[in-house]
Design a protein around this motif. Structure first.
Motif, short mmCIF file in Angstrom:
data_model
loop_
_atom_site.label_atom_id
_atom_site.label_comp_id
_atom_site.label_asym_id
_atom_site.label_seq_id
_atom_site.Cartn_x
_atom_site.Cartn_y
_atom_site.Cartn_z
N GLY B 43 18.46 10.33 11.24
CA GLY B 43 18.14 9.34 12.28
C GLY B 43 16.70 8.87 12.34
N TYR B 44 15.91 9.18 11.32
CA TYR B 44 14.47 8.86 11.38
C TYR B 44 14.20 7.36 11.54
CZ TYR B 44 14.78 7.10 6.67
OH TYR B 44 15.13 6.35 5.59
N ARG B 45 15.11 6.51 11.04
CA ARG B 45 14.84 5.05 11.12
C ARG B 45 14.96 4.51 12.55
NH1 ARG B 45 13.57 0.81 11.59
NH2 ARG B 45 13.22 -0.91 10.14
N GLU B 46 15.51 5.37 13.47
CA GLU B 46 15.64 4.95 14.87
C GLU B 46 14.45 5.42 15.70
OE1 GLU B 46 18.31 3.10 15.03
OE2 GLU B 46 18.94 3.82 13.06
N TRP B 47 13.53 6.16 15.09
CA TRP B 47 12.43 6.75 15.85
C TRP B 47 11.41 5.72 16.29
CZ3 TRP B 47 11.42 11.55 12.23
CH2 TRP B 47 12.52 12.41 12.34
N ARG B 48 10.58 6.15 17.23
CA ARG B 48 9.58 5.23 17.79
C ARG B 48 8.32 5.16 16.94
NH1 ARG B 48 9.71 7.13 23.90
NH2 ARG B 48 10.59 8.99 22.93
N PHE B 49 7.59 4.11 17.15
CA PHE B 49 6.44 3.74 16.35
C PHE B 49 5.18 4.52 16.74
CE2 PHE B 49 2.75 0.76 16.24
CZ PHE B 49 2.56 0.74 14.87
N ILE B 50 4.50 5.10 15.75
CA ILE B 50 3.21 5.77 15.98
C ILE B 50 2.06 4.86 15.54
CG2 ILE B 50 1.74 7.74 15.40
CD1 ILE B 50 4.39 9.36 14.96
N SER B 51 2.04 4.49 14.27
CA SER B 51 0.99 3.57 13.81
C SER B 51 1.32 3.01 12.43
CB SER B 51 -0.37 4.25 13.78
OG SER B 51 -1.41 3.28 13.68
N VAL B 52 0.41 2.22 11.90
CA VAL B 52 0.54 1.62 10.58
C VAL B 52 -0.60 2.11 9.68
CG1 VAL B 52 1.80 -0.49 11.16
CG2 VAL B 52 -0.66 -0.37 11.58
N ALA B 53 -0.43 1.95 8.37
CA ALA B 53 -1.51 2.32 7.45
C ALA B 53 -1.34 1.54 6.15
CB ALA B 53 -1.50 3.82 7.16
N HIS B 54 -2.45 1.35 5.48
CA HIS B 54 -2.42 0.70 4.16
C HIS B 54 -3.34 1.47 3.21
CE1 HIS B 54 -3.07 -2.02 0.87
NE2 HIS B 54 -4.27 -2.40 1.26
N GLU B 55 -2.83 1.76 2.02
CA GLU B 55 -3.66 2.37 0.98
C GLU B 55 -3.78 1.39 -0.17
OE1 GLU B 55 -5.00 5.15 1.86
OE2 GLU B 55 -3.66 5.53 3.52
N GLU B 56 -5.01 1.17 -0.61
CA GLU B 56 -5.26 0.31 -1.76
C GLU B 56 -5.06 1.08 -3.05
OE1 GLU B 56 -9.25 -1.05 -1.25
OE2 GLU B 56 -8.65 -2.88 -0.20
N GLY B 57 -5.46 0.46 -4.17
CA GLY B 57 -5.47 1.14 -5.47
C GLY B 57 -4.07 1.38 -5.99
N ASN B 58 -3.91 2.53 -6.66
CA ASN B 58 -2.63 2.85 -7.30
C ASN B 58 -1.48 2.91 -6.30
OD1 ASN B 58 -3.87 3.02 -9.74
ND2 ASN B 58 -4.09 5.26 -9.70
N LEU B 59 -1.77 3.40 -5.11
CA LEU B 59 -0.71 3.53 -4.11
C LEU B 59 -0.21 2.15 -3.67
CD1 LEU B 59 -2.05 6.48 -1.93
CD2 LEU B 59 0.00 6.51 -3.33
N ASN B 60 -1.15 1.26 -3.38
CA ASN B 60 -0.84 -0.11 -2.97
C ASN B 60 0.29 -0.12 -1.93
OD1 ASN B 60 -1.03 -2.94 -3.00
ND2 ASN B 60 0.65 -3.10 -4.45
N SER B 61 0.12 0.71 -0.93
CA SER B 61 1.23 0.97 0.00
C SER B 61 0.99 0.39 1.39
CB SER B 61 1.45 2.47 0.12
OG SER B 61 0.32 3.07 0.74
N PHE B 62 2.09 0.09 2.02
CA PHE B 62 2.11 -0.36 3.40
C PHE B 62 2.98 0.67 4.12
CE2 PHE B 62 1.64 -4.94 5.09
CZ PHE B 62 0.97 -4.48 6.21
N ALA B 63 2.43 1.34 5.13
CA ALA B 63 3.19 2.40 5.78
C ALA B 63 3.42 2.11 7.25
CB ALA B 63 2.47 3.73 5.64
N SER B 64 4.60 2.49 7.70
CA SER B 64 4.85 2.56 9.13
C SER B 64 5.12 4.02 9.45
CB SER B 64 6.07 1.73 9.50
OG SER B 64 6.35 1.91 10.87
#
Lengths: 174, 174
Positions: B43-64
């Motif tokens: 059920g993790y996709r139903e959980w509430r929002f804590i924050s966002v993050a972005h990593e540059e470089g190799n990760l090139n990620s967008f996180a919720s």
């Protein structure tokens, strides 16, 4: 003892007046444009996650887009247009580098949410907001500065550019 | 006849020893990383929002980053260390430019969530994960490729760098 109680009550009343005045001025400002959402929808911070976004340049924003139950259901089922009662919230923060994350990683790569800047809402009500594609638009600055009408008039023309998804730019992140 | 029986028994014992050794070595291998979360929390996709993050470089990620009810309550109340039962999920996507958003804005400034890449979990159980600060770490790739032990062994040493916030980097976005 009585004096402290009276003082506390007085401060309470004063705080109430200030809060009401602030809210009233914000409302007055927004009545000129019919597509305006004038009150922050209750409980939006408890809503489920739709997706994230980042805008460079002047906005320099980090957004988390959340949806109420109707919004989430519509997104997951691919329902278009979104049904009445849909509310989509965009929580905006400054997009800032994280010194503590970078230190842990050993390189500059990490960006996180800075101070909250504003919250924007799209509220679907096909009758109330018939003139603007069934959507009401709301923008609430975190610094409590009122939003001027000129600014709010830009919402609908821009969102109209994504007619094929019922004026909603944000796609659902699985 | 007796010899064949004895030989069979001997082979059986030998096979048993080999099997036990193999299991033992695998366990040994896993006991080196006792902090692994091996199943995706329900059920993790139903959980509430804590924050966002972005990593540059190799990760090139967008996180919720989302949290279960115990996590959200602890964050809001500033409870440290996080109580047992806390689960924090980091949903990672590719950080990609949005052609359709840029077109609407009239300039290149917009980044959105691309394909999902992996989900990471931190699960608090002060007994089960006592050796790693009370936290179990999980990493589940979206392409279903298993994560090797060497990779998972990097979780705890890095998270240890943020001891003052109970090994959790992400701050709560109001």
């Amino acid at each position: 003892m009585k004096r402290i109680m009276l003082l506390t009550i007085a401060i309470g009343i004063l705080a109430g007046i200030v809060a009401l005045t602030a809210r009233a001025s914000r409302n007055t400002n927004q009545t000129n444009t019919p597509a305006l959402v004038t009150e922050i929808p209750a409980g939006y911070r408890e809503w489920r996650f739709i997706s994230v976004a980042h805008e460079e340049g002047n906005l320099n924003s980090f957004a988390s887009i959340l949806g109420n139950d109707i919004a989430i259901k519509a997104y997951r089922q691919g329902t278009l247009p979104f049904p009445d009662g849909t509310i989509i919230a965009a929580l905006h923060y400054r997009f800032i580098p994280s010194a503590e994350n970078n230190k842990a990683f050993g390189r500059d790569q990490s960006f996180v949410a800075g101070v909250p800047t504003n919250i924007q809402f799209m509220v679907k009500d096909s009758k109330k907001y018939a003139a603007t594609g069934g959507w009401g638009f709301g923008h609430f600055n975190n610094d409590a500065k009122p939003v001027d009408d000129a600014f709010m008039k830009t919402c609908f023309p821009c969102h109209q550019k994504i007619k094929e998804r019922d004026l909603v730019f944000t796609r659902y992140a699985p």
